[in-house]
Design a protein around this motif. Structure first.
Motif, PDB file in Angstrom:
ATOM      1  N   GLY A  74       0.777  -1.228   0.000  1.00 50.77           N
ATOM      2  CA  GLY A  74       0.000   0.000   0.000  1.00 50.77           C
ATOM      3  C   GLY A  74       0.810   1.281   0.000  1.00 50.77           C
ATOM      4  O   GLY A  74       0.298   2.341   0.333  1.00 50.77           O
ATOM      5  N   PHE A  75       2.065   1.200  -0.416  1.00 52.36           N
ATOM      6  CA  PHE A  75       2.898   2.394  -0.446  1.00 52.36           C
ATOM      7  C   PHE A  75       2.912   3.051  -1.813  1.00 52.36           C
ATOM      8  O   PHE A  75       3.228   4.228  -1.950  1.00 52.36           O
ATOM      9  CB  PHE A  75       4.335   2.065  -0.039  1.00 52.36           C
ATOM     10  N   LEU A  95      -0.106   6.799   2.258  1.00 51.07           N
ATOM     11  CA  LEU A  95       0.722   6.036   3.188  1.00 51.07           C
ATOM     12  C   LEU A  95       2.193   6.072   2.776  1.00 51.07           C
ATOM     13  O   LEU A  95       3.085   6.302   3.591  1.00 51.07           O
ATOM     14  CB  LEU A  95       0.220   4.593   3.236  1.00 51.07           C
ATOM     15  N   GLY A  98       3.789   9.264   3.447  1.00 51.78           N
ATOM     16  CA  GLY A  98       4.080   9.389   4.877  1.00 51.78           C
ATOM     17  C   GLY A  98       5.421   8.785   5.242  1.00 51.78           C
ATOM     18  O   GLY A  98       6.131   9.289   6.104  1.00 51.78           O
ATOM     19  N   LEU A  99       5.760   7.700   4.581  1.00 47.94           N
ATOM     20  CA  LEU A  99       7.043   7.048   4.836  1.00 47.94           C
ATOM     21  C   LEU A  99       8.224   7.976   4.595  1.00 47.94           C
ATOM     22  O   LEU A  99       9.288   7.827   5.196  1.00 47.94           O
ATOM     23  CB  LEU A  99       7.173   5.833   3.925  1.00 47.94           C
ATOM     24  N   PRO A 102       9.847   9.876   8.069  1.00 45.00           N
ATOM     25  CA  PRO A 102      10.899   9.184   8.809  1.00 45.00           C
ATOM     26  C   PRO A 102      12.130   8.893   7.954  1.00 45.00           C
ATOM     27  O   PRO A 102      13.256   8.932   8.453  1.00 45.00           O
ATOM     28  CB  PRO A 102      10.239   7.883   9.258  1.00 45.00           C
ATOM     29  N   LEU A 103      11.886   8.631   6.698  1.00 44.77           N
ATOM     30  CA  LEU A 103      13.011   8.358   5.807  1.00 44.77           C
ATOM     31  C   LEU A 103      13.908   9.582   5.710  1.00 44.77           C
ATOM     32  O   LEU A 103      15.145   9.481   5.758  1.00 44.77           O
ATOM     33  CB  LEU A 103      12.486   7.969   4.430  1.00 44.77           C
ATOM     34  N   THR A 105      14.206  11.873   7.965  1.00 39.15           N
ATOM     35  CA  THR A 105      14.904  11.974   9.247  1.00 39.15           C
ATOM     36  C   THR A 105      16.159  11.116   9.245  1.00 39.15           C
ATOM     37  O   THR A 105      17.242  11.559   9.637  1.00 39.15           O
ATOM     38  CB  THR A 105      13.983  11.508  10.393  1.00 39.15           C
TER      39      THR A 105
ATOM     40  N   PHE B  27      11.537  -0.173   8.673  1.00 41.33           N
ATOM     41  CA  PHE B  27      12.910   0.303   8.705  1.00 41.33           C
ATOM     42  C   PHE B  27      13.839  -0.762   9.242  1.00 41.33           C
ATOM     43  O   PHE B  27      13.575  -1.372  10.264  1.00 41.33           O
ATOM     44  CB  PHE B  27      13.027   1.564   9.550  1.00 41.33           C
ATOM     45  N   THR B 105      12.185   7.794  15.548  1.00 41.06           N
ATOM     46  CA  THR B 105      11.273   8.459  14.620  1.00 41.06           C
ATOM     47  C   THR B 105      10.548   7.437  13.753  1.00 41.06           C
ATOM     48  O   THR B 105       9.327   7.487  13.577  1.00 41.06           O
ATOM     49  CB  THR B 105      12.054   9.427  13.712  1.00 41.06           C
ATOM     50  N   TRP B 109       6.547   6.530  13.836  1.00 39.29           N
ATOM     51  CA  TRP B 109       5.710   6.614  12.645  1.00 39.29           C
ATOM     52  C   TRP B 109       4.965   5.293  12.430  1.00 39.29           C
ATOM     53  O   TRP B 109       3.769   5.271  12.156  1.00 39.29           O
ATOM     54  CB  TRP B 109       6.547   6.949  11.413  1.00 39.29           C
ATOM     55  N   ALA B 120      -3.809  -1.603   4.746  1.00 38.14           N
ATOM     56  CA  ALA B 120      -3.270  -1.519   3.391  1.00 38.14           C
ATOM     57  C   ALA B 120      -2.708  -2.865   2.954  1.00 38.14           C
ATOM     58  O   ALA B 120      -2.877  -3.297   1.812  1.00 38.14           O
ATOM     59  CB  ALA B 120      -2.198  -0.450   3.317  1.00 38.14           C
TER      60      ALA B 120
END
Lengths: 132, 132
Positions: A74-75, A95, A98-99, A102-103, A105, B27, B105, B109, B120
Motif C-alpha cells: 500500500g505504499f 501512506l 508518509g514514509l 521518517p526516511l 529523518t 525500517f 522516529t 511513525w 493496506a
DNA sequence: CGGTATCCCGGGTGATACTG
DNA sequence: CAGTATCACCCGGGATACCG
C-alpha cells in the motif's frame, strides 16, 4: 485553463551516484531498492522505464518485484494509462508519502554524521585487519 | 560513595514479543537483528548471553556476526572484563546512540500508522489474490 | 560463559532471453 | 514500452557440534 496531468521534471540520472552503497546508509525499507524507488516518486508519478534510469543497473525483474511489493503493502499505486503507446505510472499513496518523513529523518541524520560514519568504519576495518 | 559500574535492569524477555515481523516495521538497520540489538543496549551495557534473551531464537553465531558488524561500523563497543568468570560487555558508542534518534522516529511513525499499515497490507493481499 | 567451526538450505538478486 | 520466464549463483541465516 488546460489541466494536464502533473508531470515532474525528469529524474537526474546521477541522483544516487556519489554513494549509496546502503552499507553506510543505515536505514532500509522493504528490499534493496525500495527506499530509492520511494525517493524517485517523491515529485510525482513516474513510468516504469523512467524509474530504471537513476536506479543504475536495476533489472526489469527486480524493479517489477520491488514495485509489486510496494504496491501490495500500500505504499505505491500502479495505474495503467490507456492510449496507443503503453504507459504505466507508479505514484506514492498517502501512506507511501508518509514514509518519506521518517526516511528523511534517517537520511538527514546520516548526512549530518557522514564523516563520523566514514571514520568509524575505517577505524573498525583497521582494527579488524590488525586482529587477524 | 561507592561507584559500581552502571548495571541497568534486566531485559524484558518479551520486549519484542507481540510483533516485530519486520515485514511491517519498514525500517531496517544493518542486518536482521541490528536494530533490535541497538534497542537492547539503550539502557546500558549488556552481556552476550543477556542479549540472547529478548532476541528470541537468535543463534550465538548470528548474534556474534551482528555484533561484530556493529562493532566494525562503530555503533557498538565490545569490552572484555577481566575476572574469574568470563564477562564481555557490549555498549552503544556515541555514534550508535545517535542512531536511536532516527530509529525512534521510524518506530513512532510505524506505531502511529499501524492500523493503516495493516489495512493496506490486507487490501493488497486481497487484490493480489483476486488477480490470480 | 562467550564464543568458533561446519554444514546446509531458501530466497533474494542478477543475467539473459523472450513477449504482448 | 512494460513487463515475464528461466537459470544460476551467492550468501544470510539457522542447526548442530565443539572449544578455551
Amino acid at each position: 485553463m488546460t489541466n494536464p496531468p502533473v508531470r515532474p521534471a525528469p529524474l537526474d540520472p546521477e541522483m544516487f551516484d556519489p554513494v549509496c552503497p546502503s552499507a553506510l546508509v543505515p536505514f532500509r525499507v522493504g528490499d534493496k531498492w525500495a527506499t530509492l524507488i520511494l525517493r524517485c516518486l517523491e515529485d510525482g508519478p513516474r513510468r516504469f522505464s523512467e524509474l530504471k534510469v537513476p536506479l543504475r543497473g536495476i533489472t526489469a525483474k527486480s524493479l517489477t518485484q520491488s514495485l509489486r511489493a510496494l504496491e501490495r503493502d500500500g505504499f505505491v499505486a500502479r495505474t495503467e494509462q490507456e492510449g496507443a503507446v503503453r504507459r504505466v505510472d507508479y505514484a506514492l499513496t498517502t501512506l507511501g508519502r508518509g514514509l518519506l518523513g521518517p526516511l528523511d529523518t534517517a537520511c538527514a541524520w546520516t548526512r549530518e554524521h557522514w564523516d563520523e560514519l566514514i571514520d568509524a568504519q575505517e577505524a573498525g576495518l583497521a582494527r579488524a585487519a590488525g586482529r587477524h
